[in-house]
Write a protein that holds these residues in place. Structure first.
Motif, PDB file in Angstrom:
ATOM      1  N   THR A   1     105.326  18.339   9.806  1.00 47.24           N
ATOM      2  CA  THR A   1     104.699  17.250  10.705  1.00 47.24           C
ATOM      3  C   THR A   1     105.556  17.343  11.969  1.00 47.24           C
ATOM      4  O   THR A   1     105.127  16.857  12.743  1.00 47.24           O
ATOM      5  CB  THR A   1     104.347  16.214   9.749  1.00 47.24           C
ATOM      6  OG1 THR A   1     103.696  16.520   8.887  1.00 47.24           O
ATOM      7  CG2 THR A   1     103.808  14.937  10.537  1.00 47.24           C
ATOM      8  N   ILE A   2     107.021  16.786  11.427  1.00 42.98           N
ATOM      9  CA  ILE A   2     107.782  16.714  12.605  1.00 42.98           C
ATOM     10  C   ILE A   2     107.775  17.815  13.588  1.00 42.98           C
ATOM     11  O   ILE A   2     107.989  17.639  14.755  1.00 42.98           O
ATOM     12  CB  ILE A   2     109.409  16.641  11.881  1.00 42.98           C
ATOM     13  CG1 ILE A   2     109.471  15.361  11.023  1.00 42.98           C
ATOM     14  CG2 ILE A   2     110.382  16.508  13.055  1.00 42.98           C
ATOM     15  CD1 ILE A   2     110.730  15.356  10.382  1.00 42.98           C
ATOM     16  N   ASN A   3     107.558  19.061  13.228  1.00 44.14           N
ATOM     17  CA  ASN A   3     107.523  20.321  14.085  1.00 44.14           C
ATOM     18  C   ASN A   3     106.132  20.002  15.088  1.00 44.14           C
ATOM     19  O   ASN A   3     106.198  20.481  16.158  1.00 44.14           O
ATOM     20  CB  ASN A   3     107.690  21.564  13.236  1.00 44.14           C
ATOM     21  CG  ASN A   3     108.660  21.883  13.176  1.00 44.14           C
ATOM     22  OD1 ASN A   3     109.981  21.372  13.286  1.00 44.14           O
ATOM     23  ND2 ASN A   3     108.878  22.811  11.867  1.00 44.14           N
ATOM     24  N   LYS A   4     105.173  19.465  14.314  1.00 46.36           N
ATOM     25  CA  LYS A   4     104.051  19.530  14.928  1.00 46.36           C
ATOM     26  C   LYS A   4     104.133  18.600  16.160  1.00 46.36           C
ATOM     27  O   LYS A   4     103.896  18.540  17.232  1.00 46.36           O
ATOM     28  CB  LYS A   4     102.807  18.818  14.107  1.00 46.36           C
ATOM     29  CG  LYS A   4     101.408  18.681  14.889  1.00 46.36           C
ATOM     30  CD  LYS A   4     100.365  18.373  13.922  1.00 46.36           C
ATOM     31  CE  LYS A   4     100.684  16.911  13.406  1.00 46.36           C
ATOM     32  NZ  LYS A   4      99.790  16.355  12.362  1.00 46.36           N
ATOM     33  N   TYR A   5     104.932  17.355  15.779  1.00 45.48           N
ATOM     34  CA  TYR A   5     104.979  16.458  16.756  1.00 45.48           C
ATOM     35  C   TYR A   5     106.057  17.097  18.154  1.00 45.48           C
ATOM     36  O   TYR A   5     105.815  16.628  19.294  1.00 45.48           O
ATOM     37  CB  TYR A   5     105.524  15.018  16.376  1.00 45.48           C
ATOM     38  CG  TYR A   5     104.616  14.343  15.529  1.00 45.48           C
ATOM     39  CD1 TYR A   5     103.302  13.882  16.047  1.00 45.48           C
ATOM     40  CD2 TYR A   5     105.063  13.875  14.271  1.00 45.48           C
ATOM     41  CE1 TYR A   5     102.254  13.414  15.360  1.00 45.48           C
ATOM     42  CE2 TYR A   5     104.128  13.162  13.484  1.00 45.48           C
ATOM     43  CZ  TYR A   5     102.829  12.822  14.149  1.00 45.48           C
ATOM     44  OH  TYR A   5     101.764  12.219  13.225  1.00 45.48           O
ATOM     45  N   ILE A   6     107.204  17.608  17.753  1.00 48.42           N
ATOM     46  CA  ILE A   6     107.953  18.409  18.934  1.00 48.42           C
ATOM     47  C   ILE A   6     107.189  19.089  19.710  1.00 48.42           C
ATOM     48  O   ILE A   6     107.452  19.090  20.776  1.00 48.42           O
ATOM     49  CB  ILE A   6     109.143  18.844  17.960  1.00 48.42           C
ATOM     50  CG1 ILE A   6     110.152  17.902  17.143  1.00 48.42           C
ATOM     51  CG2 ILE A   6     109.828  19.802  18.865  1.00 48.42           C
ATOM     52  CD1 ILE A   6     111.045  18.668  16.378  1.00 48.42           C
TER      53      ILE A   6
END
Length: 158
Positions: free
Chosen positions: A4-9
């Protein structure tokens, strides 16, 4: 979760690039500062899916005709058999079903609501036709929130 963090990045970097392309700024330093995080196998989200046998059991499941559960099951199976988004399979009507002139088999022809693509989906399982014939090719519409809530309880019962 790290994914999820990667998606936001990825989204954040895309916004920076779009703003730069639009001439709103020239500072691309943030692109160098934000990097995707490595996601280990054990951190991956579980992939939940129904097997062919489970889908067939759902189709065969005895539910009271005309009940909300029956409508939800049938609409859900329309999505399973067409592989489309809920906004597309929840709006199927008689105009979407036809015989393919060149191939000779039934197809579902529609314009996808979200992206506007015209798609022609071959009917690979006769259960789809049985479902839509039951509703005279106008399956019921079920709000996505209700469908998501009800299909979970139906599948638990199954």
């Amino acid at each position: 979760m790290r994914s999820t963090i990667n998606k936001y990045i990825i989204t954040f970097k895309a916004l920076i690039n779009m703003a730069a392309d639009a001439g709103l700024h020239t500072n691309l330093t943030p692109l160098k500062k934000f990097h995707k995080i490595k996601v280990n196998d054990e951190e991956q989200a579980a992939r939940i899916y129904l097997t062919d046998a489970e889908i067939e059991a759902l189709y065969q499941m005895p539910l009271e005709e005309g009940s909300l559960s029956c409508h939800v099951r049938d609409v859900f199976l329309c999505g399973v058999y067409t592989g489309q988004r809920i906004s597309d399979y929840n709006n199927l009507c008689a105009d979407n079903f036809r015989k393919s002139e060149s191939k000779g088999y039934d197809v579902v022809s529609l314009t996808q609501k979200k992206v506007g693509n015209k798609v022609v989906v071959p009917v690979l399982n006769s259960n789809l036709l049985s479902i839509v014939e039951k509703y005279e090719y106008n399956p019921p519409r079920v709000h996505d929130v209700i469908l998501n809530r009800e299909i979970k309880s139906i599948l638990k019962e199954l």
